[in-house]
Design an enzyme around this catalytic site. Structure first.
Site, short mmCIF file in Angstrom:
data_model
loop_
_atom_site.label_atom_id
_atom_site.label_comp_id
_atom_site.label_asym_id
_atom_site.label_seq_id
_atom_site.Cartn_x
_atom_site.Cartn_y
_atom_site.Cartn_z
N GLY A 17 -12.94 -16.70 -4.04
CA GLY A 17 -14.00 -15.70 -4.11
C GLY A 17 -13.49 -14.34 -3.67
O GLY A 17 -14.23 -13.57 -3.05
N THR A 19 -12.84 -11.73 -5.34
CA THR A 19 -13.08 -10.62 -6.29
C THR A 19 -14.23 -9.72 -5.86
O THR A 19 -14.44 -8.66 -6.45
CB THR A 19 -13.39 -11.16 -7.69
N VAL A 58 -15.03 -23.58 -7.74
CA VAL A 58 -14.75 -24.50 -6.63
C VAL A 58 -15.84 -25.56 -6.44
O VAL A 58 -15.73 -26.38 -5.54
CB VAL A 58 -14.50 -23.75 -5.30
N ASN A 84 -13.20 -18.79 1.26
CA ASN A 84 -14.26 -17.77 1.45
C ASN A 84 -15.51 -18.06 0.62
O ASN A 84 -16.61 -17.68 1.02
CB ASN A 84 -13.69 -16.39 1.07
N SER A 138 -20.78 -19.08 8.71
CA SER A 138 -21.90 -18.15 8.84
C SER A 138 -22.55 -18.32 10.20
O SER A 138 -22.55 -19.42 10.77
CB SER A 138 -22.94 -18.43 7.76
N TYR A 152 -28.34 -24.07 3.52
CA TYR A 152 -27.12 -23.25 3.69
C TYR A 152 -26.61 -23.36 5.12
O TYR A 152 -25.43 -23.65 5.36
CB TYR A 152 -27.48 -21.81 3.34
N LYS A 156 -23.05 -24.96 6.54
CA LYS A 156 -22.07 -24.20 7.33
C LYS A 156 -21.84 -24.87 8.70
O LYS A 156 -20.73 -24.82 9.23
CB LYS A 156 -22.54 -22.76 7.52
N1 LIG Z 1 -22.96 -11.68 2.96
C1 LIG Z 1 -23.34 -12.15 4.13
O1 LIG Z 1 -24.22 -11.60 4.80
C2 LIG Z 1 -22.67 -13.36 4.71
C3 LIG Z 1 -23.01 -13.72 6.01
C4 LIG Z 1 -22.41 -14.84 6.58
C5 LIG Z 1 -21.49 -15.56 5.85
N2 LIG Z 1 -21.19 -15.18 4.57
C6 LIG Z 1 -20.22 -15.99 3.85
O2 LIG Z 1 -19.17 -15.17 3.38
C7 LIG Z 1 -18.64 -15.72 2.17
C8 LIG Z 1 -18.61 -14.65 1.09
O3 LIG Z 1 -19.92 -14.18 0.87
P1 LIG Z 1 -20.20 -12.80 0.10
O4 LIG Z 1 -21.52 -12.32 0.57
O5 LIG Z 1 -19.03 -11.90 0.18
O6 LIG Z 1 -20.35 -13.32 -1.41
P2 LIG Z 1 -20.32 -12.52 -2.81
O7 LIG Z 1 -20.31 -11.04 -2.59
O8 LIG Z 1 -21.39 -13.09 -3.67
O9 LIG Z 1 -18.93 -12.95 -3.44
C9 LIG Z 1 -18.74 -14.30 -3.76
C10 LIG Z 1 -17.36 -14.50 -4.36
O10 LIG Z 1 -17.19 -15.89 -4.62
C11 LIG Z 1 -17.02 -16.13 -6.03
N3 LIG Z 1 -17.71 -17.38 -6.34
C12 LIG Z 1 -19.03 -17.64 -6.22
N4 LIG Z 1 -19.28 -18.91 -6.59
C13 LIG Z 1 -18.09 -19.46 -6.93
C14 LIG Z 1 -17.69 -20.74 -7.39
N5 LIG Z 1 -18.58 -21.72 -7.62
N6 LIG Z 1 -16.38 -20.96 -7.62
C15 LIG Z 1 -15.47 -19.97 -7.42
N7 LIG Z 1 -15.78 -18.74 -6.98
C16 LIG Z 1 -17.08 -18.49 -6.76
C17 LIG Z 1 -17.60 -14.88 -6.71
O11 LIG Z 1 -17.05 -14.61 -7.98
P3 LIG Z 1 -17.66 -15.29 -9.33
O12 LIG Z 1 -19.13 -15.06 -9.27
O13 LIG Z 1 -16.96 -14.58 -10.44
O14 LIG Z 1 -17.30 -16.73 -9.25
C18 LIG Z 1 -17.19 -13.80 -5.71
O15 LIG Z 1 -15.83 -13.47 -5.88
C19 LIG Z 1 -19.51 -16.94 1.85
O16 LIG Z 1 -18.91 -18.10 2.33
C20 LIG Z 1 -20.78 -16.65 2.60
O17 LIG Z 1 -21.49 -17.84 2.91
C21 LIG Z 1 -21.75 -14.10 3.99
#
Ligand SMILES: NC(=O)c1ccc[n+]([C@@H]2O[C@H](COP(=O)([O-])OP(=O)(O)OC[C@H]3O[C@@H](n4cnc5c(N)ncnc54)[C@H](OP(=O)(O)O)[C@@H]3O)[C@@H](O)[C@H]2O)c1
Length: 261
Positions: A17, A19, A58, A84, A138, A152, A156
């Site tokens: 992830g 990107t 994944v 990630n 998280s 979720y 986690k």
């Molecule tokens: N944002 C928050 O507030 C927050 C808080 C706590 C924890 N987190 C954790 O941080 C991590 C990243 O979150 P984020 O907010 O940065 O997410 P995001 O901006 O939605 O980015 C998700 C990334 O994962 C890829 N992805 C999604 N589903 C996938 C799959 N099935 N297979 C392969 N790649 C996949 C997406 O690309 P494609 O769509 O092209 O696949 C993208 O590159 C996660 O584990 C999330 O639980 C986030």
């Protein structure tokens, strides 16, 4: 001219992830520290990134095996694995609204994907007696929110437990395993979550963001994190400067967790 050696020069890192959002910020951080960076996602980004891209979903076991195979075939070895990918599309509303499919999807994306990718790649780290594995968890793994994202947070929490167990098992083999637990981070996934939750409860986006912050007990810094703030921590933990750190779970939440655990 003298070649500048950086902390991660000569290291190869995979960021799943990588990107968008936190993953993209981590990829940028590791590259800035000198690593060769591979990013994976389901879709190649429209704007090309300066990293090697591998298409992989994944949530699909065959796709995980292919991802691991391509990394090892093309790069020979992997030094840093950043699990990630994660998130949720389950509806808000507590235990009674969650379907079996919602539970299975969240467990697949937030727990089993990392377990399967570790199983495919950690043995090659063990062979070389070196490696770092980071699980992006998280705050909700420690602080469950039943009304907005129960499945979720549970996924986690399981990831945290697995991360600790794996760390203890492979520490003697030279592998460090760490969990990082962000609070609310300003990414497209967070915005989508807040939009969905807002429409489910009939409130505005800003009201909903405040409501989620309040339901966490308040965020003392009164703001979301930027992805780069998470990435700086991951960069440090991936580097030799963190050589005695394993089996820990770093909460990075602007002060949200109200106790000292
Ligand atoms: N944002 C928050 O507030 C927050 C808080 C706590 C924890 N987190 C954790 O941080 C991590 C990243 O979150 P984020 O907010 O940065 O997410 P995001 O901006 O939605 O980015 C998700 C990334 O994962 C890829 N992805 C999604 N589903 C996938 C799959 N099935 N297979 C392969 N790649 C996949 C997406 O690309 P494609 O769509 O092209 O696949 C993208 O590159 C996660 O584990 C999330 O639980 C986030």
């Amino acid at each position: 001219m003298e070649k500048i050696t950086k902390e991660l020069s000569g290291k190869t890192a995979l960021v799943t992830g990588g990107t968008k959002g936190i993953g993209k910020a981590i990829a940028d951080e590791l590259a800035s520290l000198g690593a060769t960076v591979i990013v994976s996602a389901r879709h190649e980004p429209a704007e090309k990134l300066p990293y090697h891209f591998i298409q992989a979903d994944v949530t699909n076991s065959d796709s995980i095996s292919e991802l691991a195979g391509q990394v090892l075939n093309q790069f020979g070895s992997l030094d840093i694995l950043i699990n990630n990918v994660g998130g949720t599309s389950a509806p808000a509303g507590g235990f009674s609204v969650l379907s079996d499919e919602d539970w299975e999807n969240d467990l697949q994306l937030n727990l089993l994907a990392a377990i399967k990718l570790d199983k495919a790649l950690v043995p090659s780290m063990i062979e070389r007696n070196t490696g770092v594995v980071i699980h992006i968890s998280s705050l909700n793994g420690k602080l469950p929110l039943y009304a907005s994202n129960l499945s979720y947070g549970v996924s986690k929490a399981a990831l945290n437990n697995y991360s600790k167990a794996l760390a203890n098992e492979v520490a003697i083999k030279g592998i460090r395993v760490i969990a990082v637990s962000p609070g609310m981070v300003n990414t497209t996934a967070m915005k989508a979550f807040l939009h969905n939750y807002a429409s489910a409860i009939g409130k505005s986006f800003d009201e909903t963001q405040q409501l989620v912050m309040d339901s966490l007990g308040g965020v003392p810094m009164n703001r979301l994190a930027q992805p780069e703030e998470i990435a700086h921590l991951v960069g440090f933990l991936s580097s030799p400067k963190a050589s005695y750190i394993t089996g820990t779970n770093y909460v990075i939440d602007g002060g949200t967790i109200p106790t000292t655990f």
